[in-house]
Design an enzyme around this catalytic site. Structure first.
Site, PDB file in Angstrom:
ATOM      1  N   HIS A   1      27.364   8.367  -6.888  1.00 28.23           N
ATOM      2  CA  HIS A   1      28.523   7.493  -7.134  1.00 28.23           C
ATOM      3  C   HIS A   1      29.481   8.130  -8.133  1.00 28.23           C
ATOM      4  CE1 HIS A   1      26.476   3.564  -5.638  1.00 28.23           C
ATOM      5  NE2 HIS A   1      27.160   4.151  -4.682  1.00 28.23           N
TER       6      HIS A   1
ATOM      7  N   GLU B   1      21.136   9.150   4.240  1.00 29.71           N
ATOM      8  CA  GLU B   1      20.369   7.942   3.867  1.00 29.71           C
ATOM      9  C   GLU B   1      18.970   7.988   4.473  1.00 29.71           C
ATOM     10  OE1 GLU B   1      21.291   5.720   1.659  1.00 29.71           O
ATOM     11  OE2 GLU B   1      23.491   5.779   1.623  1.00 29.71           O
TER      12      GLU B   1
ATOM     13  N   ASN C   1      18.336   3.412  -4.839  1.00 32.57           N
ATOM     14  CA  ASN C   1      19.455   4.078  -5.528  1.00 32.57           C
ATOM     15  C   ASN C   1      19.205   5.551  -5.792  1.00 32.57           C
ATOM     16  OD1 ASN C   1      21.170   1.862  -5.725  1.00 32.57           O
ATOM     17  ND2 ASN C   1      19.899   1.038  -7.369  1.00 32.57           N
TER      18      ASN C   1
ATOM     19  N   LYS D   1      13.226  -0.486   4.699  1.00 26.12           N
ATOM     20  CA  LYS D   1      14.191  -1.351   4.004  1.00 26.12           C
ATOM     21  C   LYS D   1      13.661  -2.785   3.975  1.00 26.12           C
ATOM     22  CE  LYS D   1      18.682  -2.412   2.631  1.00 26.12           C
ATOM     23  NZ  LYS D   1      20.061  -1.992   2.558  1.00 26.12           N
TER      24      LYS D   1
ATOM     25  N   HIS E   1      21.978   8.019  -5.848  1.00 27.35           N
ATOM     26  CA  HIS E   1      23.227   7.264  -5.921  1.00 27.35           C
ATOM     27  C   HIS E   1      23.842   7.249  -7.320  1.00 27.35           C
ATOM     28  CE1 HIS E   1      22.108   6.108  -1.924  1.00 27.35           C
ATOM     29  NE2 HIS E   1      23.152   5.339  -1.776  1.00 27.35           N
TER      30      HIS E   1
ATOM     31  N   ARG F   1      32.494 -22.091   2.958  1.00 23.67           N
ATOM     32  CA  ARG F   1      31.300 -21.925   2.098  1.00 23.67           C
ATOM     33  C   ARG F   1      30.102 -21.375   2.863  1.00 23.67           C
ATOM     34  NH1 ARG F   1      32.973 -27.087   0.261  1.00 23.67           N
ATOM     35  NH2 ARG F   1      34.204 -26.863  -1.622  1.00 23.67           N
TER      36      ARG F   1
ATOM     37  N   GLU G   1      17.739  -7.211  -5.977  1.00 21.68           N
ATOM     38  CA  GLU G   1      17.784  -5.963  -6.737  1.00 21.68           C
ATOM     39  C   GLU G   1      17.539  -6.171  -8.235  1.00 21.68           C
ATOM     40  OE1 GLU G   1      20.925  -3.252  -5.581  1.00 21.68           O
ATOM     41  OE2 GLU G   1      20.521  -2.030  -7.339  1.00 21.68           O
TER      42      GLU G   1
ATOM     43  N   HIS H   1      30.467   9.439   1.317  1.00 26.33           N
ATOM     44  CA  HIS H   1      29.333   8.868   0.586  1.00 26.33           C
ATOM     45  C   HIS H   1      28.049   9.665   0.869  1.00 26.33           C
ATOM     46  CE1 HIS H   1      26.864   5.820  -1.305  1.00 26.33           C
ATOM     47  NE2 HIS H   1      26.150   5.694  -0.199  1.00 26.33           N
TER      48      HIS H   1
ATOM     49  N   LYS I   1      23.386  -7.554   1.486  1.00 25.17           N
ATOM     50  CA  LYS I   1      24.435  -7.257   0.500  1.00 25.17           C
ATOM     51  C   LYS I   1      25.759  -7.181   1.240  1.00 25.17           C
ATOM     52  CE  LYS I   1      22.285  -4.455  -3.104  1.00 25.17           C
ATOM     53  NZ  LYS I   1      22.350  -3.123  -3.721  1.00 25.17           N
TER      54      LYS I   1
ATOM     55  N   ARG J   1      14.042  -2.912  -5.448  1.00 31.40           N
ATOM     56  CA  ARG J   1      15.185  -2.516  -4.592  1.00 31.40           C
ATOM     57  C   ARG J   1      15.960  -1.349  -5.203  1.00 31.40           C
ATOM     58  NH1 ARG J   1      18.981  -6.622  -0.983  1.00 31.40           N
ATOM     59  NH2 ARG J   1      20.177  -5.000   0.045  1.00 31.40           N
TER      60      ARG J   1
HETATM   61  P1  NAD Z   1      32.311   3.198   8.217  1.00 28.04           P
HETATM   62  O1  NAD Z   1      32.030   1.787   8.478  1.00 28.04           O
HETATM   63  O2  NAD Z   1      33.623   3.543   7.614  1.00 28.04           O
HETATM   64  O3  NAD Z   1      32.126   3.993   9.575  1.00 28.04           O
HETATM   65  C1  NAD Z   1      32.379   5.364   9.580  1.00 28.04           C
HETATM   66  C2  NAD Z   1      33.379   5.736  10.672  1.00 28.04           C
HETATM   67  O4  NAD Z   1      32.688   5.770  11.915  1.00 28.04           O
HETATM   68  C3  NAD Z   1      34.536   4.771  10.855  1.00 28.04           C
HETATM   69  O5  NAD Z   1      35.709   5.496  11.102  1.00 28.04           O
HETATM   70  C4  NAD Z   1      34.150   3.976  12.101  1.00 28.04           C
HETATM   71  O6  NAD Z   1      35.265   3.524  12.812  1.00 28.04           O
HETATM   72  C5  NAD Z   1      33.389   5.008  12.880  1.00 28.04           C
HETATM   73  N1  NAD Z   1      32.372   4.490  13.794  1.00 28.04           N
HETATM   74  C6  NAD Z   1      31.423   3.565  13.531  1.00 28.04           C
HETATM   75  N2  NAD Z   1      30.602   3.452  14.584  1.00 28.04           N
HETATM   76  C7  NAD Z   1      31.035   4.320  15.523  1.00 28.04           C
HETATM   77  C8  NAD Z   1      30.574   4.689  16.807  1.00 28.04           C
HETATM   78  N3  NAD Z   1      29.460   4.167  17.348  1.00 28.04           N
HETATM   79  N4  NAD Z   1      31.269   5.628  17.496  1.00 28.04           N
HETATM   80  C9  NAD Z   1      32.380   6.204  16.957  1.00 28.04           C
HETATM   81  N5  NAD Z   1      32.842   5.922  15.728  1.00 28.04           N
HETATM   82  C10 NAD Z   1      32.176   4.985  15.032  1.00 28.04           C
HETATM   83  O7  NAD Z   1      31.205   3.862   7.255  1.00 28.04           O
HETATM   84  P2  NAD Z   1      29.608   3.765   7.227  1.00 28.04           P
HETATM   85  O8  NAD Z   1      29.158   5.094   6.782  1.00 28.04           O
HETATM   86  O9  NAD Z   1      29.065   3.173   8.462  1.00 28.04           O
HETATM   87  O10 NAD Z   1      29.352   2.706   6.054  1.00 28.04           O
HETATM   88  C11 NAD Z   1      29.760   2.955   4.736  1.00 28.04           C
HETATM   89  C12 NAD Z   1      29.900   1.634   4.022  1.00 28.04           C
HETATM   90  O11 NAD Z   1      28.633   1.005   3.985  1.00 28.04           O
HETATM   91  C13 NAD Z   1      30.369   1.764   2.585  1.00 28.04           C
HETATM   92  O12 NAD Z   1      31.396   0.836   2.361  1.00 28.04           O
HETATM   93  C14 NAD Z   1      29.146   1.387   1.767  1.00 28.04           C
HETATM   94  O13 NAD Z   1      29.463   0.769   0.549  1.00 28.04           O
HETATM   95  C15 NAD Z   1      28.440   0.433   2.701  1.00 28.04           C
HETATM   96  N6  NAD Z   1      27.007   0.299   2.471  1.00 28.04           N
HETATM   97  C16 NAD Z   1      26.512  -0.951   2.348  1.00 28.04           C
HETATM   98  C17 NAD Z   1      25.161  -1.137   2.146  1.00 28.04           C
HETATM   99  C18 NAD Z   1      24.620  -2.530   2.068  1.00 28.04           C
HETATM  100  O14 NAD Z   1      23.434  -2.704   1.768  1.00 28.04           O
HETATM  101  N7  NAD Z   1      25.410  -3.531   2.352  1.00 28.04           N
HETATM  102  C19 NAD Z   1      24.299  -0.035   2.078  1.00 28.04           C
HETATM  103  C20 NAD Z   1      24.835   1.235   2.220  1.00 28.04           C
HETATM  104  C21 NAD Z   1      26.204   1.389   2.420  1.00 28.04           C
END
Ligand code: NAD
Length: 361
Positions: free
Chosen positions: A255, A188, A248, A230, A251, A124, A240, A267, A146, A244
């Protein structure tokens, strides 16, 4: 006779935490040790990041006398699902992770989201630390609490709000990030500048050369500014319900593009296209001067991001998909639209057909 018993649970919660920007692993580990959050540490990472940084972090934790283990999942969005979460939970329980355990998410947004969700539900809720390693994670996903996994019916459909205890950001880690992932993160960053900070927008344009070379001082400046923005947003609207939604921008259509293209587009690329399309709608509504569209397109091109919806796209189908957006209600989609570079308006209600007509004008 029936009776009513009121369970009094009104509470004041303090989920405040620090974001340490520009702190290397060695100092981060010393700091984690000083927080005394638990007695067992589980680093969750992906296989790519494990090879680059996971073992290094694990070694530093041992050297600081911390009881640590590392769990890695395959890299990529397709593994951000319930099956991977279950696998992680089985591993954690097999390794006797108890309530005294701390989970550290080391990786991009995928790792941050899934490890945070595991932390939120294991016993939990156990303490959670974010060490973001992608640009997107450093400027956005590691902050705000999130956490989620995807479902075949859509992204992030199963999740929670669960705040980390601390976030450690080291921009030097970005040197190993593949170019395309760097550009995705820049989408972003450009979004933050477009909706909230015209000075940042000007900086991104002026310094694109050195930013693309990943100049450490510029990255530090950009990451710090995005984290400030942020923080401003999530402090005012953690769950949100209002402000917040400003995040978007790009997005709603972005999306829909991801869905239509079955996630074969990144993305970052999808929201780049989404930002331009939504700004065209905004210009057609007279909310923003038409030259904002060109400014945005120019900026996105500087950072190797696409700016238009692919010509073969079935536009009515695309706009129909915007109805699946979390913010759409009773056939009306709530957009965040630009009013000028650096300022956006939340909750502009448009039907799917109105948005399509405005987009085409
Ligand atoms: P990801 O986590 O898939 O990373 C992208 C790629 O880069 C992966 O292959 C990873 O292994 C590689 N990588 C990461 N760091 C590295 C480094 N320093 N050197 C070499 N390779 C590296 O994708 P992302 O773009 O980081 O994140 C996308 C995700 O984030 C989505 O699932 C999205 O929904 C989520 N997201 C969440 C929020 C939130 O508020 N929680 C906001 C925006 C996006």
């Amino acid at each position: 006779m029936s009776s009513i018993l009121k369970v009094h649970l009104r509470k004041t919660v303090d989920d405040s935490y620090n974001i340490y920007i520009g702190m290397n692993f060695s100092n981060a580990v010393k700091h984690i040790s000083s927080l005394k959050l638990g007695s067992k540490y589980f680093i969750i990472t992906d296989r790519t990041v494990k090879k680059l940084y996971g073992n290094q972090l694990l070694k530093l934790m041992y050297e600081n006398g911390l009881n640590a283990s590392l769990l890695s999942i395959p890299a990529g969005e397709s593994y951000k699902n319930r099956q991977t979460k279950e696998w992680l939970e089985n591993q954690l329980l097999n390794k006797k992770a108890g309530r005294d355990s701390v989970i550290i998410g080391l990786g991009g947004g995928v790792v941050g989201d899934i490890s945070g969700f595991v932390a939120a539900t294991l016993h939990r809720g156990v303490p959670f630390i974010q060490i973001p390693t992608s640009l997107l994670a450093q400027v956005d996903s590691s902050i705000g609490g999130k956490v989620a996994v995807d479902h075949p019916k859509g992204k992030n459909l199963i999740g929670a709000f669960y705040q980390p205890r601390a976030v450690y950001i080291d921009p030097a880690i970005l040197n190993t990030l593949p170019d395309q992932e760097f550009y995705n993160g820049m989408a972003e960053v450009i979004k933050y500048a477009a909706i909230m900070d015209k000075n940042l927008f000007a900086y991104l344009e002026k310094k694109s050369n050195i930013i693309l070379q990943r100049d450490s001082q510029s990255l530090l400046k950009i990451i710090k500014r995005c984290c400030e923005l942020k923080r401003y947003v999530v402090e005012r609207d953690e769950k949100e319900t209002g402000l917040r939604r400003i995040l978007n921008f790009g997005h709603t259509i972005g999306h829909a593009i991801e869905l239509l293209m079955k996630y074969k587009i990144s993305h970052g690329q999808a929201i780049a296209i989404g930002m331009v399309a939504e700004t065209k709608i905004s210009a057609s509504l007279g909310l923003v001067e038409p030259d904002a569209v060109q400014c945005l397109e120019y900026m996105l091109r500087l950072y190797h991001l696409p700016t238009f919806i692919p010509s073969a796209t079935n536009l009515p189908a695309l706009f129909r998909l915007t109805l699946q957006d979390k913010k759409s209600k009773a056939g009306v989609v709530h957009y965040t639209l630009l009013e000028e570079i650096g300022k956006a308006k939340v909750g502009v209600a448009l039907t799917e057909k109105e948005a399509l007509t405005r987009y085409k004008q």
